[in-house]
Design a protein around this motif. Sequence first.
Motif, PDB file in Angstrom:
ATOM      1  N   UNK A   1      34.876  41.215  43.746  1.00 60.16           N
ATOM      2  CA  UNK A   1      33.534  41.350  44.320  1.00 60.16           C
ATOM      3  C   UNK A   1      33.099  40.285  45.185  1.00 60.16           C
ATOM      4  N   UNK A   2      33.293  39.126  45.181  1.00 63.25           N
ATOM      5  CA  UNK A   2      32.967  38.099  46.040  1.00 63.25           C
ATOM      6  C   UNK A   2      33.340  38.523  47.521  1.00 63.25           C
ATOM      7  N   UNK A   3      34.568  38.817  47.472  1.00 64.49           N
ATOM      8  CA  UNK A   3      35.176  39.195  48.862  1.00 64.49           C
ATOM      9  C   UNK A   3      34.411  40.055  49.397  1.00 64.49           C
ATOM     10  N   UNK A   4      34.072  41.218  49.009  1.00 69.81           N
ATOM     11  CA  UNK A   4      33.680  42.525  49.507  1.00 69.81           C
ATOM     12  C   UNK A   4      32.135  42.256  49.517  1.00 69.81           C
ATOM     13  N   UNK A   5      31.456  41.475  48.809  1.00 67.42           N
ATOM     14  CA  UNK A   5      30.137  41.047  49.048  1.00 67.42           C
ATOM     15  C   UNK A   5      30.083  40.117  50.148  1.00 67.42           C
ATOM     16  N   UNK A   6      30.949  39.446  50.354  1.00 68.25           N
ATOM     17  CA  UNK A   6      30.868  38.517  51.434  1.00 68.25           C
ATOM     18  C   UNK A   6      31.151  39.214  52.937  1.00 68.25           C
ATOM     19  N   UNK A   7      32.058  40.246  52.904  1.00 64.70           N
ATOM     20  CA  UNK A   7      32.298  41.059  54.141  1.00 64.70           C
ATOM     21  C   UNK A   7      31.153  41.741  54.287  1.00 64.70           C
TER      22      UNK A   7
ATOM     23  N   UNK B   1      31.831  51.146  48.068  1.00 62.63           N
ATOM     24  CA  UNK B   1      32.647  51.988  47.234  1.00 62.63           C
ATOM     25  C   UNK B   1      33.824  51.107  46.784  1.00 62.63           C
ATOM     26  N   UNK B   2      34.229  49.870  47.451  1.00 64.36           N
ATOM     27  CA  UNK B   2      34.949  49.029  46.843  1.00 64.36           C
ATOM     28  C   UNK B   2      34.396  48.324  45.731  1.00 64.36           C
ATOM     29  N   UNK B   3      33.231  48.286  45.584  1.00 64.54           N
ATOM     30  CA  UNK B   3      32.761  48.020  44.346  1.00 64.54           C
ATOM     31  C   UNK B   3      32.275  48.443  43.209  1.00 64.54           C
ATOM     32  N   UNK B   4      32.690  49.951  43.196  1.00 60.43           N
ATOM     33  CA  UNK B   4      32.561  50.745  42.393  1.00 60.43           C
ATOM     34  C   UNK B   4      33.412  50.837  40.940  1.00 60.43           C
ATOM     35  N   UNK B   5      34.047  49.918  41.056  1.00 60.66           N
ATOM     36  CA  UNK B   5      34.983  49.775  39.785  1.00 60.66           C
ATOM     37  C   UNK B   5      35.054  48.510  39.474  1.00 60.66           C
ATOM     38  N   UNK B   6      34.811  48.028  37.838  1.00 65.75           N
ATOM     39  CA  UNK B   6      34.646  46.701  37.449  1.00 65.75           C
ATOM     40  C   UNK B   6      35.881  46.040  37.600  1.00 65.75           C
ATOM     41  N   UNK B   7      36.328  45.403  38.592  1.00 69.84           N
ATOM     42  CA  UNK B   7      37.534  44.465  39.164  1.00 69.84           C
ATOM     43  C   UNK B   7      36.914  43.243  38.999  1.00 69.84           C
ATOM     44  N   UNK B   8      38.085  42.319  39.117  1.00 72.20           N
ATOM     45  CA  UNK B   8      37.675  40.836  38.921  1.00 72.20           C
ATOM     46  C   UNK B   8      36.586  40.169  39.680  1.00 72.20           C
ATOM     47  N   UNK B   9      36.268  39.113  39.135  1.00 70.87           N
ATOM     48  CA  UNK B   9      35.276  38.819  40.006  1.00 70.87           C
ATOM     49  C   UNK B   9      35.388  38.353  41.423  1.00 70.87           C
ATOM     50  N   UNK B  10      36.420  37.856  41.519  1.00 71.42           N
ATOM     51  CA  UNK B  10      36.820  37.263  43.157  1.00 71.42           C
ATOM     52  C   UNK B  10      36.822  38.533  44.103  1.00 71.42           C
TER      53      UNK B  10
END
Length: 398
Positions: free
Chosen positions: A104-110, A93-102
């Motif tokens: 996405x990196x953080x949430x994909x890491x989580x 859900x946190x990745x559903x909006x095109x926010x900065x690359x960092x």
Amino acid sequence: MDHPSSPSPPRDRPAVMAALAAMFVGIGLARFAYTPLLPAVIAAGWFGPDEAAYLGAANLGGYLLGAIGGRRLAPRASRTAPILMLITALTFVACAVPLPFAWFVGWRFVSGLTGGALMVIAAPAALRVVPAARRGLAGGVIFAGVGLGIAISGLMVPQLLRFGVGTAWAAIGILGAAVTVATWRGWPDDVPPSREHVAAASGRPWPPAATILLVVYGVIAAGLVPHMVFLVDFIARGLGAGIAAGSTWWAVFGVSATVGPAIFGLLADRVGFGNALAFALTLQIAAIGVLLVSTGPLALAVTSIVVGAYVPGSAPLVLGRLRELFHDPVRQQIAWSRGTIVFSLGQAAGAWLLSIVFARTGDHLVLFGFGTAAFVTALALDRVGALLDARSRRRNAG
């Protein structure tokens, strides 16, 4: 892992389903739903090909940390596992909006972090209450959750992308949350071992055959990265077949992954886990290597079906082999935790290495050549381990 009593089927079935759900959410969705999303994220202009590839590597890096810390959560698996699953759903859900690359990196890491912990704690927690006679099949069912995630994401993502990339991300998260809630009460009661038992088990000698097996598992992990991260992109962009074709083959990959663990488990029941593992490694050499000589429909079918079956099928084979080498439940948990860590190291190293290689070459076939070579190495090491184990058994028998 042996348990003094044999629980009734109504008790162990919910536990197996809960662990299957953990594999579905923590691995099947958290890692593999990103594969059919990868070309869509690129096409939508959210990130370039290089950045999108690094997002997959970030998930594998988080998986490593989760595997390292997961064993500490094992005594409280019934309470921590569903919470980890909910956090995993939140990352989508946190990745559903095109926010900065960092971001996405953080949430994909989580999402990798929670997946690594779930891999360590889920299957042992459920298998503890399964009668010994059914643990092979139960293990296959549990790890089939990975395949279900692959198959469902391969079927869902192309349909969801009609409504936008953000919608696809959010819908996967909602699905993960729903599955978590539905299986929450299935987790068995925790039975933590005594500190004395853990200390005694940790201090015993470690067999050389087990060390080699863990190395083999790490090499397997690296060898699977090309298919797990780049297969859909290879078909969609590398072969120019489009996202729909790539997702279709990914669905085939996922269907095979759904039945693969049970098939390899049944094979191991007949010929032993060591022989089944060697046979499976040989199959992977052929199934990945075929892409180096052909990229036609038949080659794509072979590689999708055979490698798809083995992605989750490798876990019950290695777990079963570790049970053959270690008979104490605490040592089995320690060995499986170490195996998961080594596997995550192999995946993280392979993902970062291949991301760099792909960023510089743009050639998918180089990645599949790496995968083939990795499985040749794994098979050679596995045979060395088998020889050492046979020699040790003869020495102990004499």
